[in-house]
Design a protein around this motif. Structure first.
Motif, PDB file in Angstrom:
ATOM      1  N   PHE A   1       0.833  -1.202   0.000  1.00  0.00           N
ATOM      2  CA  PHE A   1       0.000   0.000   0.000  1.00  0.00           C
ATOM      3  C   PHE A   1       0.864   1.246   0.000  1.00  0.00           C
ATOM      4  O   PHE A   1       2.088   1.181   0.065  1.00  0.00           O
TER       5      PHE A   1
ATOM      6  N   GLY B   1       0.725   5.664   1.394  1.00  0.00           N
ATOM      7  CA  GLY B   1       0.045   6.662   2.220  1.00  0.00           C
ATOM      8  C   GLY B   1       0.364   8.024   1.645  1.00  0.00           C
ATOM      9  O   GLY B   1       1.537   8.368   1.476  1.00  0.00           O
TER      10      GLY B   1
ATOM     11  N   TYR C   1      -6.538  11.955   3.573  1.00  0.00           N
ATOM     12  CA  TYR C   1      -5.537  10.893   3.496  1.00  0.00           C
ATOM     13  C   TYR C   1      -5.932   9.939   2.381  1.00  0.00           C
ATOM     14  O   TYR C   1      -7.090   9.519   2.284  1.00  0.00           O
TER      15      TYR C   1
ATOM     16  N   TYR D   1      -2.382  12.220  13.546  1.00  0.00           N
ATOM     17  CA  TYR D   1      -2.297  10.767  13.682  1.00  0.00           C
ATOM     18  C   TYR D   1      -2.313  10.371  15.157  1.00  0.00           C
ATOM     19  O   TYR D   1      -3.035   9.478  15.565  1.00  0.00           O
TER      20      TYR D   1
ATOM     21  N   LYS E   1       6.452  -1.254   1.262  1.00  0.00           N
ATOM     22  CA  LYS E   1       5.300  -0.954   2.118  1.00  0.00           C
ATOM     23  C   LYS E   1       4.350  -2.146   2.025  1.00  0.00           C
ATOM     24  O   LYS E   1       3.260  -2.084   1.463  1.00  0.00           O
TER      25      LYS E   1
ATOM     26  N   TYR F   1       3.478  -4.470   8.772  1.00  0.00           N
ATOM     27  CA  TYR F   1       2.703  -3.807   9.828  1.00  0.00           C
ATOM     28  C   TYR F   1       2.165  -4.860  10.777  1.00  0.00           C
ATOM     29  O   TYR F   1       2.246  -4.708  12.004  1.00  0.00           O
TER      30      TYR F   1
ATOM     31  N   THR G   1       3.918  10.559   6.377  1.00  0.00           N
ATOM     32  CA  THR G   1       2.753  11.216   5.793  1.00  0.00           C
ATOM     33  C   THR G   1       1.629  11.325   6.823  1.00  0.00           C
ATOM     34  O   THR G   1       1.048  12.387   7.017  1.00  0.00           O
ATOM     35  N   ALA G   2       1.336  10.214   7.483  1.00  0.00           N
ATOM     36  CA  ALA G   2       0.244  10.225   8.456  1.00  0.00           C
ATOM     37  C   ALA G   2       0.644  11.056   9.680  1.00  0.00           C
ATOM     38  O   ALA G   2      -0.110  11.920  10.132  1.00  0.00           O
TER      39      ALA G   2
HETATM   40  C1  COI Z   1       1.613   6.864   6.292  1.00  0.00           C
HETATM   41  O1  COI Z   1       2.261   7.661   6.961  1.00  0.00           O
HETATM   42  O2  COI Z   1       0.990   7.194   5.298  1.00  0.00           O
HETATM   43  C2  COI Z   1       1.558   5.457   6.627  1.00  0.00           C
HETATM   44  O3  COI Z   1       1.427   4.670   5.738  1.00  0.00           O
HETATM   45  C3  COI Z   1       1.524   5.063   8.013  1.00  0.00           C
HETATM   46  C4  COI Z   1       0.325   4.198   8.239  1.00  0.00           C
HETATM   47  C5  COI Z   1       0.719   2.821   8.531  1.00  0.00           C
HETATM   48  C6  COI Z   1      -0.662   4.782   9.165  1.00  0.00           C
END
Ligand code: COI
Ligand code: PLP
Length: 350
Positions: A68, A70, A134, A166, A191, A196, A297-298
């Motif tokens: 994934f 973010g 997001y 976050y 990623k 995770y 990012t988050a």
């Molecule tokens: C992000 O910062 O975008 C991430 O992917 C962290 C996420 C696992 C919450």
């Protein structure tokens, strides 16, 4: 490229309390979807956000073949919308996909999917520092088959969630000395969903002791600091700022590399090098450890107020005018179109 849009009946937006958003709980009205089969990505579609159907034998459920990204969409005071370095996310998701033996996603589909989706959802993006939509691109193996091998069918999606911060409250971390999130030769730099899952248990143990994150160390010796479970980490000793070099075990964070650039260009003494846990502890004991902050990012840039390592607790001093706040402002000024962007990081989408 025009993407088909299947319209929603009625927007949910009026029922959302945008001032009180727990991270990633509320989803917007639409999502982007594109399937891979017969060796090719099919025609993408933007449709109402909702459940998808998956066979219980879908490979992702058994073997975790999923990656994934973010990202965030930002709105300036004129209502214009921006992404931040989206091409880097596209490159990174494909790097992750390659590592998990998944097909790469075409740049045009990725960029147009994002742009058209965010344009449709523009009312979900609120202006003001800290507010953002997001964006979560994700690819996973949908093929119904139980042999442990790469799938021949996948789904790529982008879902959107309006967010503020976050973390809620103060952040303290545990520096790991037993568990690892990744090892050399593994998938730490990707990623990958499984990275995770692998750190949820140590994170749960840390939560039970009152800590919000785990900062992982190298799997081989646990002597060197690497990164947080969902963010990169910086340490300020005196006026020097340290962060670990990226490697096959560490995610090459887009916020991290942007900060390093901003620091270099603004006269900060930033050093990208291996950092021993002992060095951090020693600096803390001597009162020289001024700040720790995470980047992502988050999480954006979040100060860390203390840490624990092998049951020893350390508290950071309260300081005036922290570097983390100055750097955060520099970054947000670019992301929210408050200043000129000499780097070409900000991409206007409407
Ligand atoms: C992000 O910062 O975008 C991430 O992917 C962290 C996420 C696992 C919450
Ligand atoms: N490290 C990990 C493990 C992450 O999940 C993230 C979040 O995306 C980061 C670092 C920060 O990366 P970026 O700044 O590209 O969001």
């Amino acid at each position: 490229m025009e993407i088909e849009v299947q319209p929603i009946e009625k927007s949910k937006i009026d029922s959302i309390d945008f001032e009180n958003l727990a991270f990633g709980r509320v989803m917007s009205d639409y999502m982007f979807e594109c399937d891979y089969k017969d060796g090719a990505w099919q025609k993408p579609v933007i449709k109402p956000y909702g459940s998808i159907s998956l066979e219980p034998s879908a490979r992702v459920l058994h073997y975790g073949q999923a990656v994934f990204e973010g990202m965030k969409a930002y709105k300036d005071d004129n209502g214009d919308l921006f992404l931040f370095r989206p091409k880097d996310n596209w490159e990174r998701i494909n790097k992750s996909s390659v590592r998990l033996a998944m097909p790469e996603f075409p740049e045009e589909y990725f960029m147009e999917g994002l742009k058209q989706l965010v344009n449709l959802e523009k009312d979900w993006v609120k202006p003001g520092f800290g507010n953002a939509l997001y964006l979560r691109p994700v690819v996973f193996a949908t093929e119904a088959a139980l042999s442990a091998s790469p799938a021949s069918e996948y789904k790529f999606m982008i879902i959107c969630s309006p967010v503020k911060s976050y973390f809620s409250g103060e952040v303290r971390v545990v520096i790991a000395n037993k568990y690892s999130r990744s090892a050399s030769g593994g998938v730490g730099y990707a990623k990958a969903a499984g990275n995770y899952a692998a750190q949820f248990y140590p994170q749960k143990l840390a939560h039970e002791k009152g800590y919000q994150q785990v900062v992982f160390t190298d799997a081989a010796t646990h002597k060197y600091v690497e990164e947080g479970g969902a963010m990169n980490v910086f340490f300020r000793i005196g006026d020097k700022i340290l962060t670990a070099p990226t490697s096959e075990r560490i995610l090459d964070g887009i916020t991290r590399k942007s900060l390093i650039q901003l620091m270099k260009d603004n006269g900060y003494d930033v050093q990208v090098r291996e950092i021993e846990v002992e060095e951090i502890k020693e600096a803390s004991r001597k009162g020289e450890l001024k700040e720790i902050f995470t980047s992502g990012t988050a999480a954006v840039i979040s100060p860390i107020l203390g840490f624990e390592h092998q049951d020893e607790k350390f508290e950071l001093p309260k300081i005036e005018d922290p570097f983390a706040s100055k750097l955060k402002k520099m970054l947000l000024d670019i992301q929210y179109n408050k200043v000129e962007d000499k780097y070409g990081w900000r991409v206007k989408i409407s």
